[in-house]
Design a protein around this motif. Structure first.
Motif, short mmCIF file in Angstrom:
data_model
loop_
_atom_site.label_atom_id
_atom_site.label_comp_id
_atom_site.label_asym_id
_atom_site.label_seq_id
_atom_site.Cartn_x
_atom_site.Cartn_y
_atom_site.Cartn_z
N LEU A 132 0.84 -1.20 0.00
CA LEU A 132 0.00 0.00 0.00
C LEU A 132 0.88 1.24 0.00
O LEU A 132 1.97 1.26 0.57
CB LEU A 132 -0.90 0.02 1.24
CG LEU A 132 -1.81 -1.20 1.47
CD1 LEU A 132 -2.59 -1.01 2.77
CD2 LEU A 132 -2.77 -1.39 0.30
N ASN A 133 0.37 2.32 -0.64
CA ASN A 133 1.11 3.58 -0.58
C ASN A 133 0.79 4.31 0.73
O ASN A 133 -0.07 3.89 1.50
CB ASN A 133 0.82 4.46 -1.80
CG ASN A 133 -0.65 4.86 -1.90
OD1 ASN A 133 -1.29 5.21 -0.90
ND2 ASN A 133 -1.18 4.84 -3.12
N ASN A 134 1.46 5.41 0.98
CA ASN A 134 1.32 6.12 2.25
C ASN A 134 -0.10 6.60 2.50
O ASN A 134 -0.60 6.56 3.63
CB ASN A 134 2.30 7.30 2.33
CG ASN A 134 3.73 6.84 2.58
OD1 ASN A 134 3.97 5.65 2.79
ND2 ASN A 134 4.67 7.76 2.56
N GLU A 135 -0.77 7.09 1.46
CA GLU A 135 -2.14 7.57 1.61
C GLU A 135 -3.09 6.43 1.98
O GLU A 135 -4.01 6.60 2.78
CB GLU A 135 -2.61 8.28 0.34
CG GLU A 135 -1.92 9.61 0.09
CD GLU A 135 -2.04 10.58 1.26
OE1 GLU A 135 -3.19 10.77 1.73
OE2 GLU A 135 -1.01 11.10 1.72
N GLU A 136 -2.87 5.27 1.38
CA GLU A 136 -3.70 4.10 1.70
C GLU A 136 -3.47 3.65 3.14
O GLU A 136 -4.42 3.31 3.85
CB GLU A 136 -3.39 2.97 0.72
CG GLU A 136 -3.89 3.25 -0.70
CD GLU A 136 -3.41 2.23 -1.70
OE1 GLU A 136 -4.18 1.89 -2.61
OE2 GLU A 136 -2.26 1.75 -1.57
N ILE A 137 -2.22 3.67 3.57
CA ILE A 137 -1.91 3.30 4.95
C ILE A 137 -2.56 4.29 5.92
O ILE A 137 -3.11 3.91 6.96
CB ILE A 137 -0.39 3.23 5.17
CG1 ILE A 137 0.19 2.06 4.38
CG2 ILE A 137 -0.05 3.09 6.66
CD1 ILE A 137 1.70 2.01 4.35
#
Length: 272
Positions: free
Chosen positions: A80-85
């Motif tokens: 997952l990318n940072n925004e998803e995390i």
């Protein structure tokens, strides 16, 4: 014996067999929330996934008459990318804050899908409520309206969409109601695998059968992931419980009475 019961049999002791384990006025409980078992990614946002994972775990603590205080998170996540995390974190943190829970640790690993394991540590309120305690003649009841989770699942499986507050997406927990009725009931558990299956667990635990007081349809009997409350009480406590239900605007459904005998579960088990 199904596979779940076969696994559990190996670990039976006086601490397990309920929604949580009680040790020195603390309650310890754990539920898993796995992609393609409990949800599909296209059905829920990442924030909704984390929120529901927390709620289904908090539900176990509530029906033990315990107030959640701490949580440990086990996260197996894809790339997952940072925004998803951050979206996942938001769901965990908002729900924890709402129920006064501090997240105190856990573990994270890489996985090809989202798998979540949460341990909730809760403080017992005066006296724990167990699944054991049902007596012949006690009335059996459940809260709210059952069936919406299964109907929602069917809509999703057919490519439809659900309202953001739909029960399948965001279960409604009734902590204030339950904590107030706890002194007046004999046993309880949350409805996670459907009323029929969870009722069979309660009756087997107490070596009772039932006399049905009303006919229930298949949606009411077999809808999983409802997280309403199944409980029992002596008829002398009816007025107390009815008044508390009215106070908290909770629909009270008295559907059966405990009798001598056995109850056999028939139907599909577990979620989807």
């Amino acid at each position: 014996m199904n596979k779940e019961d076969f696994i559990i049999q190996a670990f039976l002791n006086e601490k397990n067999g309920d929604d949580g384990a009680i040790i020195n006025q603390w309650c310890y409980s754990k539920d898993l929330f796995f992609e393609n078992i409990h949800f599909k990614r296209e059905w829920l946002t990442l924030e909704q996934i984390a929120t529901k994972a927390m709620l289904v775990n908090i539900s176990d603590a509530i029906v033990m008459n315990a107030e959640p205080k701490y949580a440990l998170l086990g996260l197996a996540l894809p790339n997952l990318n940072n925004e998803e995390i951050k979206a996942l974190q938001k769901g965990f943190l908002k729900t924890a804050k709402k129920f006064g829970i501090q997240i105190i640790g856990g573990d994270t690993i890489y996985n090809d899908k989202i798998d979540i394991s949460i341990t909730i540590i809760s403080k017992i309120r005066k006296k724990a409520v167990f699944r054991k305690g049902l007596k012949i003649g006690h009335l059996l009841a459940y809260t709210g309206k059952l069936g919406e989770s299964l109907k929602g699942l069917e809509i999703l499986q057919n490519g439809g969409k659900l309202n953001l507050n739909h029960r399948f997406i965001k279960p409604k927990l009734r902590s204030d109601f339950f904590y107030e009725i706890a002194p007046f009931i004999s046993c309880a558990m949350d409805i996670s695998d459907g009323l029929s299956k969870d009722l069979s667990r309660l009756l087997v635990k107490n070596e009772c059968g039932i006399e049905w007081l009303k006919k229930l349809d298949d949606y009411t009997l077999y809808s999983g992931e409802e997280y309403e409350i199944l409980f029992a009480f002596d008829k002398t406590q009816y007025l107390n419980i009815e008044q508390i239900a009215k106070k908290h605007h909770v629909k009270l459904n008295i559907f059966a009475k405990a009798v001598k005998g056995k109850y056999e579960f028939s139907g599909r088990e577990h979620h989807f």
